[in-house]
Design a protein around this motif. Structure first.
Motif, short mmCIF file in Angstrom:
data_model
loop_
_atom_site.label_atom_id
_atom_site.label_comp_id
_atom_site.label_asym_id
_atom_site.label_seq_id
_atom_site.Cartn_x
_atom_site.Cartn_y
_atom_site.Cartn_z
N LYS A 263 0.83 -1.22 0.00
CA LYS A 263 0.00 0.00 0.00
C LYS A 263 0.87 1.28 0.00
O LYS A 263 0.58 2.23 -0.72
N GLY A 264 1.92 1.22 0.82
CA GLY A 264 2.82 2.39 0.93
C GLY A 264 3.47 2.69 -0.41
O GLY A 264 3.53 3.85 -0.84
N THR A 265 3.93 1.65 -1.12
CA THR A 265 4.58 1.84 -2.42
C THR A 265 3.59 2.41 -3.43
O THR A 265 3.91 3.34 -4.18
N VAL A 266 2.36 1.87 -3.42
CA VAL A 266 1.36 2.34 -4.39
C VAL A 266 1.02 3.81 -4.11
O VAL A 266 0.95 4.62 -5.05
N SER A 267 0.84 4.14 -2.85
CA SER A 267 0.47 5.55 -2.61
C SER A 267 1.66 6.47 -2.93
O SER A 267 1.46 7.59 -3.41
N PHE A 269 3.71 5.95 -5.32
CA PHE A 269 3.68 6.05 -6.78
C PHE A 269 2.63 7.10 -7.22
O PHE A 269 2.88 7.90 -8.13
N ASP A 270 1.48 7.07 -6.54
CA ASP A 270 0.43 8.06 -6.86
C ASP A 270 0.98 9.48 -6.68
O ASP A 270 0.76 10.35 -7.53
N ASP A 271 1.69 9.69 -5.57
CA ASP A 271 2.26 11.03 -5.32
C ASP A 271 3.22 11.40 -6.45
O ASP A 271 3.24 12.54 -6.93
N GLU A 278 2.77 17.86 -12.90
CA GLU A 278 3.04 19.30 -12.87
C GLU A 278 4.27 19.68 -13.68
O GLU A 278 4.51 20.85 -13.96
N LYS A 279 5.05 18.67 -14.03
CA LYS A 279 6.29 18.99 -14.78
C LYS A 279 6.04 18.88 -16.27
O LYS A 279 5.21 18.08 -16.71
N THR A 280 6.78 19.68 -17.04
CA THR A 280 6.63 19.51 -18.50
C THR A 280 7.80 18.67 -18.98
O THR A 280 8.96 18.96 -18.69
N GLU A 281 7.41 17.66 -19.69
CA GLU A 281 8.42 16.73 -20.23
C GLU A 281 9.14 17.42 -21.39
O GLU A 281 8.52 18.07 -22.22
N GLY A 311 15.73 7.09 -9.46
CA GLY A 311 16.05 6.91 -8.04
C GLY A 311 14.78 6.84 -7.20
O GLY A 311 14.63 5.96 -6.34
N THR A 312 13.84 7.75 -7.44
CA THR A 312 12.60 7.79 -6.66
C THR A 312 11.81 6.50 -6.84
O THR A 312 11.33 5.87 -5.87
N LEU A 313 11.64 6.08 -8.12
CA LEU A 313 10.84 4.88 -8.40
C LEU A 313 11.50 3.63 -7.82
O LEU A 313 10.83 2.76 -7.25
N HIS A 314 12.82 3.59 -7.93
CA HIS A 314 13.51 2.43 -7.38
C HIS A 314 13.35 2.37 -5.86
O HIS A 314 13.13 1.31 -5.28
#
Ligand code: MAN
Length: 554
Positions: A263-267, A269-271, A278-281, A311-314
């Motif tokens: 649950k923690g990982t999924v939430s 990921f949502d964040d 909000e970022k422009t690719e 880094g964040t996703l990992h």
């Protein structure tokens, strides 16, 4: 004068002993202990009386030096210890006469000051007359000091001569330099204007040849841009693969297990997705329209952004991998863990490449290779060199002016003696430290490192023989370090001792001809001599001018 108020038998004995004492006194007479210059004060009046020197009493002259104190000022007993407060004169023939306190007369001690032994005359203590020997030694020492002082005075006269001449030449030099200031400043302004113009012209040329330059630059950077693009693409692939993994986990995991790690990982990921929104690719095509330098910079920046994402996703996946409940055997979770494991193995080796990319340094822009470009470049280089030269010249003159002004403003004593010693440095080694002072500059103490003991802050007193150096490194739990430099006459200038009488307050003793006394009147004679010399010089100069004039007229 004794007053006799004792009983008769005792009186008789006393009278006898007094007679003996008197006899002695008479032998040695009233002049014992009196200096020749005071002898005129020890003569009886017409009725053989004598008055104490303070005028307080008149006594028979025979009561002078009768071993009994009559006068309040003790003046009636210059040759006995009866009063104890007067002065006993030792003639010390063969050495120097001296005075001792009368309390030291016949006290059983041979006083050093009375080398003739005359202070012990009562026969109880024998003091040999050693004046010849002591006098000879003293004369030898005096001769030694005198010859140092003579040589020192000779050297000091040289210092004075140099100091006075130096002041004149420094004043002239200052005038010459000041005359040059306007001229060099004009030259500098001119050189600056020329440099600005050359830079402007070169700038205009470069602006005009922008596309040509960009083409050269693109050629130079193209391989780097391609490499960086490749790496960015790879980073994006990795990031997207991690994103898909997390998206699958989010959609397919069994929500009934309520596994907190999942649950923690999924939430998390949502964040991430919200923040991402909000970022422009950065789109590759956007970058392609930029000039090559900016394109390369943008690629590097974007790579860093993607690396941070990875880094964040990992971190999200790794958190879950460590804490998920293995008993649930949730397939979606197991798939995500597997991807994480694989990623960790391959990423460790490939991320080295990325580290390299981040620190890639762009090569310098190659100079445009055309005769015109070269012409502008040469003109700018020349103008820059001319400006540097003018600026150096101006700096040198200003520096020269500051240096001379500093010296002219220094107090080298009324006769300029110390001009010779300004900025001269002297060392002194003791068992622990080497001390040094550059006169009118700084004092230091050094062993493995150097400690500042102070900067010259002025003379102490009016004699021009004590200097203060203050404001040194602060002493631990104490004052700022400082030095008192005390000078004495010598034929060379050197530090003869260094002590630290109070913590962090140092006493340097320096010997130097600069403080040797010049016998009175000689300074003036010197001045007169110099005046004469100056007059002669002037006369010769005038004669020289006259000669040139006549020569020109012919
Ligand atoms: C250093 C030296 C000494 C000084 C002490 C004070 O050791 O500068 O001369 O007395 O510091 O702490």
């Amino acid at each position: 004068m004794k007053t006799h108020s004792v009983c008769l038998p005792i009186l008789a004995t006393l009278a006898l002993s007094a007679a003996v004492t008197r006899a002695n006194v008479n032998i040695n007479n009233a002049a014992r202990g009196v200096s020749p210059s005071n002898a005129k004060l020890y003569v009886p009046d017409s009725v053989n009386n004598w008055s104490c020197l303070d005028g307080s009493k008149t006594i028979p002259f025979s009561a002078v030096n009768d071993d009994y104190c009559d006068c309040i000022d003790g003046s009636d007993e210059p040759g006995t210890s009866a009063c104890g407060t007067g002065q006993f004169y030792c003639a010390n023939i063969g050495h120097t006469p001296s005075n001792i306190k009368t309390s030291r007369v016949n006290d059983g001690v041979c006083d050093e000051e009375c080398c003739d032994g005359s202070d012990e005359y009562d026969g109880q203590t024998h003091c040999p007359n050693v004046c010849e020997e002591v006098g000879a030694k003293a004369r030898e020492e005096n001769d030694r000091i005198q010859s140092i002082q003579n040589e020192g005075a000779r050297l000091r006269r040289g210092f004075i001569k140099h100091g006075k001449a130096n002041k004149v030449s420094l004043t002239n030099e200052l005038e010459t330099l000041r005359d040059q200031v306007d001229q060099v400043q004009l030259a500098l302004n001119d050189a600056r204007a020329k440099l600005d113009a050359a830079n402007e012209e070169q700038g205009a040329y470069l602006e005009g040849s922008k596309s040509e330059r960009e083409a050269t630059r693109r050629q130079q950077l193209e391989p780097l841009i391609q490499e960086q693009t490749k790496r960015l693409k790879y980073a994006i692939e990795v990031r997207d693969m991690l994103k898909i993994t997390l998206q699958n986990l989010k959609e397919k995991h069994n929500k009934n297990f309520h596994d907190m790690a999942v649950k923690g990982t999924v939430s998390g990921f949502d964040d991430y997705i919200v923040a991402q929104g909000e970022k422009t690719e950065v789109v590759e095509d956007d970058l392609a329209s930029l000039a090559s330098d900016r394109q390369f910079d943008a690629l590097v920046d974007e790579t860093s952004v993607v690396l941070r994402d990875i880094g964040t996703l990992h971190d999200l996946l790794d958190g879950m991998k460590r804490d998920y409940n293995t008993e649930y055997n949730d397939e979606a979770v197991l798939a995500a863990v597997k991807v994480t494991d694989d990623f960790e193995i391959t990423w460790d080796s490939s991320k080295l490449d990325f580290a390299d990319v981040e620190h890639l340094v762009l090569p310098e822009e190659l100079p445009v290779d055309s005769p015109e470009a070269e012409k502008f470049r040469d003109a700018t280089d020349l103008a820059q060199a001319a400006f540097n030269e003018a600026s150096d010249k101006e700096n040198k003159i200003q520096e020269g002016i500051r240096d001379i002004e500093r010296k002219l403003n220094m107090d080298f004593g009324p006769d300029e003696t110390f001009s010779q010693l300004v900025d001269k440095c002297f060392d002194f080694k003791d068992t622990e430290y080497t001390y040094s002072v550059c006169l009118f500059g700084d004092a230091n103490q050094s062993s493995h490192s150097s400690t500042h003991l102070g900067k010259f802050s002025g003379w102490e007193g009016d004699n021009y023989d004590v200097q203060m150096y203050t404001g040194g490194t602060k002493c631990w739990n104490g004052p700022e370090r400082s030095v008192k430099l005390v000078m004495s006459c010598g034929t060379t200038t050197e530090i003869v001792s260094v002590t630290e009488p109070e913590k962090c307050e140092y006493l340097f003793k320096l010997q130097t001809p600069a403080v040797c006394p010049i016998p009175e009147g000689e300074g003036e004679a010197d001045e007169q001599e110099q005046d004469q010399e100056r007059q002669q010089d002037q006369q010769q100069e005038e004669e020289g001018e006259e000669h040139t004039r006549k020569h020109d007229e012919l």
